[in-house]
Scaffold this active site. Structure first.
Site, PDB file in Angstrom:
ATOM      1  N   HIS A  38     149.537 -29.603  10.810  1.00  0.00           N
ATOM      2  CA  HIS A  38     148.103 -29.393  10.945  1.00  0.00           C
ATOM      3  C   HIS A  38     147.409 -29.375   9.592  1.00  0.00           C
ATOM      4  O   HIS A  38     148.035 -29.066   8.569  1.00  0.00           O
ATOM      5  CB  HIS A  38     147.824 -28.053  11.638  1.00  0.00           C
ATOM      6  CG  HIS A  38     147.949 -28.113  13.122  1.00  0.00           C
ATOM      7  ND1 HIS A  38     147.348 -27.208  13.963  1.00  0.00           N
ATOM      8  CD2 HIS A  38     148.607 -28.983  13.927  1.00  0.00           C
ATOM      9  CE1 HIS A  38     147.614 -27.510  15.220  1.00  0.00           C
ATOM     10  NE2 HIS A  38     148.383 -28.582  15.226  1.00  0.00           N
ATOM     11  N   GLU A 107     144.580 -33.836  17.520  1.00  0.00           N
ATOM     12  CA  GLU A 107     143.534 -32.873  17.855  1.00  0.00           C
ATOM     13  C   GLU A 107     142.369 -33.069  16.887  1.00  0.00           C
ATOM     14  O   GLU A 107     142.574 -33.286  15.692  1.00  0.00           O
ATOM     15  CB  GLU A 107     144.049 -31.445  17.714  1.00  0.00           C
ATOM     16  CG  GLU A 107     145.170 -31.059  18.646  1.00  0.00           C
ATOM     17  CD  GLU A 107     145.684 -29.660  18.326  1.00  0.00           C
ATOM     18  OE1 GLU A 107     144.947 -28.683  18.590  1.00  0.00           O
ATOM     19  OE2 GLU A 107     146.797 -29.545  17.807  1.00  0.00           O
TER      20      GLU A 107
END
Length: 321
Positions: A38, A107
């Protein structure tokens, strides 16, 4: 026999701690490890998000047995697929063949940082399929030229290739992604114990391939403290992945989870130090047909006590499953 893994959760610990944790997880006897990839944590309270590939390189040198895997990397926006192929090949060499490349369609939280619009889910799946095609071609050796709907590759070659390319996993959440994974992946990745996902994956070419799931847990001798910590750091997941994939930042996740109660979290995350309760949370994945299950211990500072407990108490119970 089902394998049990350890999650290096980059959103809740810094890079040096993550490496120390996976070293301890290897010693504790976990069968494999995975790491998130991430740019941002989901919530401010988590407080971390180092570059996963540097952490993986350090982990490859600090460990000797435990397999390593991204869970998962998006190879379409923040990273170009040609660069992901180079990273993965290098990791396979550094780890001595212990690396698996987990991929997903991404995402908004992580991919928006490079600018541009956030595509709809259908387009993201098309981009992922094309990215896998490029990565496979580069793993095959030689020069690759590609001019597709979403990506261009000009005379690219991986100069350091492992004898065996890293297996590719694809994250699934519905029928479309299961069709893609069954056709293009070496293993399936999911975060819910849905037997329909396994069936769809197998029905589209995934028969006999590994199915990897993930379960959040929160160990602490004080169950109330475990419940508090689980709510503080993991209330973000309550919206489900179809919603979470669209949210752009920690403020959005905090707003979306504003009315999530502690009991809402503890209904889904086992808290405390009763190994049987943790086993109950894992069992649905076993029954759904998953072959590997990675556990996520909530809380960066709680990792080492958890790993001590897991070695002595939890893993022996899980092995009985």
């Amino acid at each position: 026999m089902v394998k049990f893994g350890y999650t290096m959760m980059g959103e809740q610990a810094g890079p040096r701690d993550l490496v120390a944790h996976v070293v301890r997880a290897e010693k504790a006897g976990f069968d494999f490890s995975v790491t998130s990839d991430h740019y941002s944590p989901w919530l401010d309270e988590q407080g971390h998000s180092p570059y996963a590939w540097s952490v993986l390189g350090a982990a490859a040198q600090a460990t000797s047995r435990i397999p390593l895997m991204t869970y998962v990397t998006c190879p379409t926006m923040r990273y170009h697929p040609a660069v992901v192929a180079q990273k993965a090949a290098t990791m396979q060499l550094l780890s001595g063949g212990r690396f698996r490349l987990g991929l997903g369609s991404g995402e908004n939280l992580n991919e928006h940082v490079v600018g541009g619009s956030w595509p709809p889910a259908d387009v993201r799946q098309e981009m992922l399929a094309e990215a896998i095609e490029i990565i496979r071609a580069l793993f095959g050796g030689g020069y690759v030229n590609h001019h597709g709907s979403y990506f261009d590759v000009e005379s690219a070659r991986l100069w350091d290739l492992p004898a065996t390319p890293p297996p590719i996993g694809v994250a699934v959440s519905g029928q479309q992604s299961c069709r893609l994974a069954g056709r293009l992946a070496d293993l399936m990745i999911a975060v819910e114990p849905d037997a329909n996902l396994v069936t769809a994956f197998e029905g589209n070419g995934g028969t006999g391939k590994p199915r990897v799931g993930q379960v959040p847990v929160c160990h602490d001798p004080d169950r109330h403290e475990a419940a508090r910590r689980a709510h503080e750091q993991f209330r973000w997941f309550s919206g489900g992945w179809k919603v979470n994939a669209e949210l752009p930042g920690t403020t959005a996740f905090a707003s979306a989870a504003a009315h999530v109660r502690e009991t809402d979290v503890t209904d889904q995350i086992p808290c405390g130090d009763d190994p049987e309760v943790f086993a109950e949370a894992v069992l649905p994945y076993v029954k759904a047909g998953f072959t590997e299950i990675a556990l996520v211990q909530v809380g960066g500072a709680a990792q080492l006590p958890y790993l001590d407990w897991a070695e002595k108490t939890l893993l022996p119970v899980l092995r009985e499953l």
